[in-house]
Design an enzyme around this catalytic site. Sequence first.
Site, PDB file in Angstrom:
ATOM      1  CG  MET A 120      -2.029  -1.599   1.316  1.00 13.52           C
ATOM      2  SD  MET A 120      -3.170  -1.290  -0.782  1.00 13.52           S
ATOM      3  CE  MET A 120      -3.794   0.178   0.057  1.00 13.52           C
ATOM      4  CB  VAL A 139       3.650   0.307   9.579  1.00 12.74           C
ATOM      5  CG1 VAL A 139       4.852   1.211   9.098  1.00 12.74           C
ATOM      6  CG2 VAL A 139       2.763   0.613  10.726  1.00 12.74           C
ATOM      7  CD  GLU A 186      -4.941  -2.060  10.057  1.00  7.57           C
ATOM      8  OE1 GLU A 186      -4.714  -1.267   9.325  1.00  7.57           O
ATOM      9  OE2 GLU A 186      -6.487  -2.290   9.990  1.00  7.57           O
ATOM     10  CE  LYS A 212      -2.012   0.333  10.861  1.00  4.74           C
ATOM     11  NZ  LYS A 212      -1.474   0.580   8.960  1.00  4.74           N
ATOM     12  CB  SER A 231      -7.785  -1.429   5.677  1.00  3.52           C
ATOM     13  OG  SER A 231      -6.774  -2.626   6.239  1.00  3.52           O
ATOM     14  CG  HIS A 251      -9.554   2.553   4.201  1.00  5.06           C
ATOM     15  ND1 HIS A 251     -10.348   1.723   3.402  1.00  5.06           N
ATOM     16  CD2 HIS A 251      -8.306   2.092   3.215  1.00  5.06           C
ATOM     17  CE1 HIS A 251      -9.937   0.693   3.139  1.00  5.06           C
ATOM     18  NE2 HIS A 251      -8.967   0.245   3.406  1.00  5.06           N
ATOM     19  CG  ASN A 300      -3.964  -4.024  -3.122  1.00  5.71           C
ATOM     20  OD1 ASN A 300      -3.430  -3.997  -3.584  1.00  5.71           O
ATOM     21  ND2 ASN A 300      -3.917  -5.451  -2.197  1.00  5.71           N
TER      22      ASN A 300
HETATM   23  N1  LIG Z   1      -3.377  -4.923   0.719  1.00  6.95           N
HETATM   24  C1  LIG Z   1      -4.024  -4.545   1.436  1.00  6.95           C
HETATM   25  O1  LIG Z   1      -5.218  -5.045  -0.115  1.00  6.95           O
HETATM   26  C2  LIG Z   1      -5.002  -3.089   2.132  1.00  6.95           C
HETATM   27  C3  LIG Z   1      -5.565  -2.608   1.601  1.00  6.95           C
HETATM   28  C4  LIG Z   1      -6.645  -1.127   2.126  1.00  6.95           C
HETATM   29  C5  LIG Z   1      -5.696  -1.251   3.736  1.00  6.95           C
HETATM   30  N2  LIG Z   1      -4.289  -1.266   3.949  1.00  6.95           N
HETATM   31  C6  LIG Z   1      -3.933  -1.380   5.199  1.00  6.95           C
HETATM   32  O2  LIG Z   1      -2.118  -0.255   4.684  1.00  6.95           O
HETATM   33  C7  LIG Z   1      -1.736  -1.017   5.857  1.00  6.95           C
HETATM   34  C8  LIG Z   1      -0.323  -1.530   5.148  1.00  6.95           C
HETATM   35  O3  LIG Z   1      -0.687  -2.814   4.714  1.00  6.95           O
HETATM   36  P1  LIG Z   1       0.098  -3.489   3.246  1.00  6.95           P
HETATM   37  O4  LIG Z   1      -1.106  -4.297   2.823  1.00  6.95           O
HETATM   38  O5  LIG Z   1       1.437  -2.193   2.874  1.00  6.95           O
HETATM   39  O6  LIG Z   1       1.012  -3.817   4.064  1.00  6.95           O
HETATM   40  P2  LIG Z   1       2.810  -5.018   3.887  1.00  6.95           P
HETATM   41  O7  LIG Z   1       3.359  -6.215   4.254  1.00  6.95           O
HETATM   42  O8  LIG Z   1       2.869  -4.683   2.427  1.00  6.95           O
HETATM   43  O9  LIG Z   1       3.869  -3.154   3.697  1.00  6.95           O
HETATM   44  C9  LIG Z   1       4.400  -2.631   5.589  1.00  6.95           C
HETATM   45  C10 LIG Z   1       5.543  -2.125   5.200  1.00  6.95           C
HETATM   46  O10 LIG Z   1       6.050  -1.701   6.191  1.00  6.95           O
HETATM   47  C11 LIG Z   1       7.114  -1.373   6.243  1.00  6.95           C
HETATM   48  N3  LIG Z   1       7.593  -0.937   7.948  1.00  6.95           N
HETATM   49  C12 LIG Z   1       7.196  -2.059   9.214  1.00  6.95           C
HETATM   50  N4  LIG Z   1       7.290  -2.004  10.009  1.00  6.95           N
HETATM   51  C13 LIG Z   1       8.335  -0.529  10.234  1.00  6.95           C
HETATM   52  C14 LIG Z   1       8.203   0.873  10.841  1.00  6.95           C
HETATM   53  N5  LIG Z   1       8.207   0.079  12.218  1.00  6.95           N
HETATM   54  N6  LIG Z   1       8.990   1.442  10.213  1.00  6.95           N
HETATM   55  C15 LIG Z   1       9.056   1.561   8.885  1.00  6.95           C
HETATM   56  N7  LIG Z   1       8.954   0.882   7.835  1.00  6.95           N
HETATM   57  C16 LIG Z   1       8.138  -0.493   8.307  1.00  6.95           C
HETATM   58  C17 LIG Z   1       7.367  -2.716   5.776  1.00  6.95           C
HETATM   59  O11 LIG Z   1       9.335  -3.200   6.013  1.00  6.95           O
HETATM   60  C18 LIG Z   1       6.487  -3.165   4.600  1.00  6.95           C
HETATM   61  O12 LIG Z   1       6.948  -2.408   3.362  1.00  6.95           O
HETATM   62  C19 LIG Z   1      -2.234  -1.599   6.806  1.00  6.95           C
HETATM   63  O13 LIG Z   1      -2.858  -0.839   8.037  1.00  6.95           O
HETATM   64  C20 LIG Z   1      -3.812  -2.519   6.202  1.00  6.95           C
HETATM   65  O14 LIG Z   1      -5.072  -3.029   6.664  1.00  6.95           O
HETATM   66  C21 LIG Z   1      -4.256  -2.872   2.976  1.00  6.95           C
END
Ligand SMILES: NC(=O)c1ccc[n+]([C@@H]2O[C@H](COP(=O)([O-])OP(=O)(O)OC[C@H]3O[C@@H](n4cnc5c(N)ncnc54)[C@H](O)[C@@H]3O)[C@@H](O)[C@H]2O)c1
Length: 286
Positions: free
Chosen positions: A18, A93, A95, A100, A122, A143, A146
């Site tokens: 994301m 980062v 969920e 967070k 999310s 929000h 994806n």
């Molecule tokens: N994947 C989906 O379909 C989707 C859709 C909408 C919202 N979201 C939300 O978006 C957020 C991220 O989800 P995602 O799917 O991108 O996850 P992801 O695991 O692909 O990415 C998370 C990133 O955060 C980084 N990270 C972890 N800890 C960290 C820290 N302390 N400092 C800096 N970076 C850090 C990781 O290295 C990773 O690159 C979540 O809250 C999720 O609920 C996801």
Amino acid sequence: MTNPNLPSTVGVLGGGRMGAGIAHAFLIKGANVLVVERDEASAEAARERVEAAAARSIERGAVDGNLDEMVSRLNITVDYDDFKDRRLVVEAVPEDWDLKITSLRGIEERLADDAYLASNTSSLSVNGLARELKRPQNFLGLHFFNPVPASTLIEVVLGERTSPDLAAAAKRWVDALGKTAVVVNDAPGFASSRLGVAIALEAMRMVEEGVASPADIDNAMVLGYKHPTGPLRTTDIVGLDVRLGIAEYLQSTLGERFAPPQILKDKVARGELGRKTGKGFFDWAE
Ligand SMILES: NC(=O)c1ccc[n+]([C@@H]2O[C@H](COP(=O)([O-])OP(=O)(O)OC[C@H]3O[C@@H](n4cnc5c(N)ncnc54)[C@H](O)[C@@H]3O)[C@@H](O)[C@H]2O)c1
């Protein structure tokens, strides 16, 4: 040239699926974008994701522009201090509540008092996150969906203390990104998950009761209501385990109408998680 309707400097915490999409969305509209990752290897992976997405947008003709110029506006580091000149930072980062909170506080303490902070959560409560911050008036949920480049929706989730100025600015940003804002007052499941899951749970109960087959139930919505994908196929694509988790969360916050049907619990217990395991409400083996 920077779009006057976007913040002049944007930060994104976490350049995963994301975060990279969010960085790309601002980058292709002319913003100066900083992504902060947790370590060098993740930073490198984030850079590859954002640059590849930018290159694809140019190739497809979705964006006018030059890749070198775009990349010159992208900075990727592992240092939260680099957020200090950002006008808006979007946290993306994983969920996890504690992660967070620690991350949002870490960003907030580095930002100017009048800069804005957003979470791409999310499912977590925007009001709950805001209560952990010093300037809840400068905080809201953004929000994104994806995959970000293909999705035109952004839910703008307002907390009780989100300032009217920030609410208005967020709608301008979404417009400037070429997407459409749905404005929601913070509530479990926001608008999209709550409604999407409600329809899917009813569809599952209809399968359970033998009202119709999964294919016919989906066709009722696809052909009758012009949904691009039926609720059961969508569940297979999202993952039955993911939908079960959301249903349980909505049941605990909004009540029994979100209680997951037995068929969903049974399928998850059998490992029928949808497309990713080859079987859910439909067969995906091919
Ligand atoms: N994947 C989906 O379909 C989707 C859709 C909408 C919202 N979201 C939300 O978006 C957020 C991220 O989800 P995602 O799917 O991108 O996850 P992801 O695991 O692909 O990415 C998370 C990133 O955060 C980084 N990270 C972890 N800890 C960290 C820290 N302390 N400092 C800096 N970076 C850090 C990781 O290295 C990773 O690159 C979540 O809250 C999720 O609920 C996801």
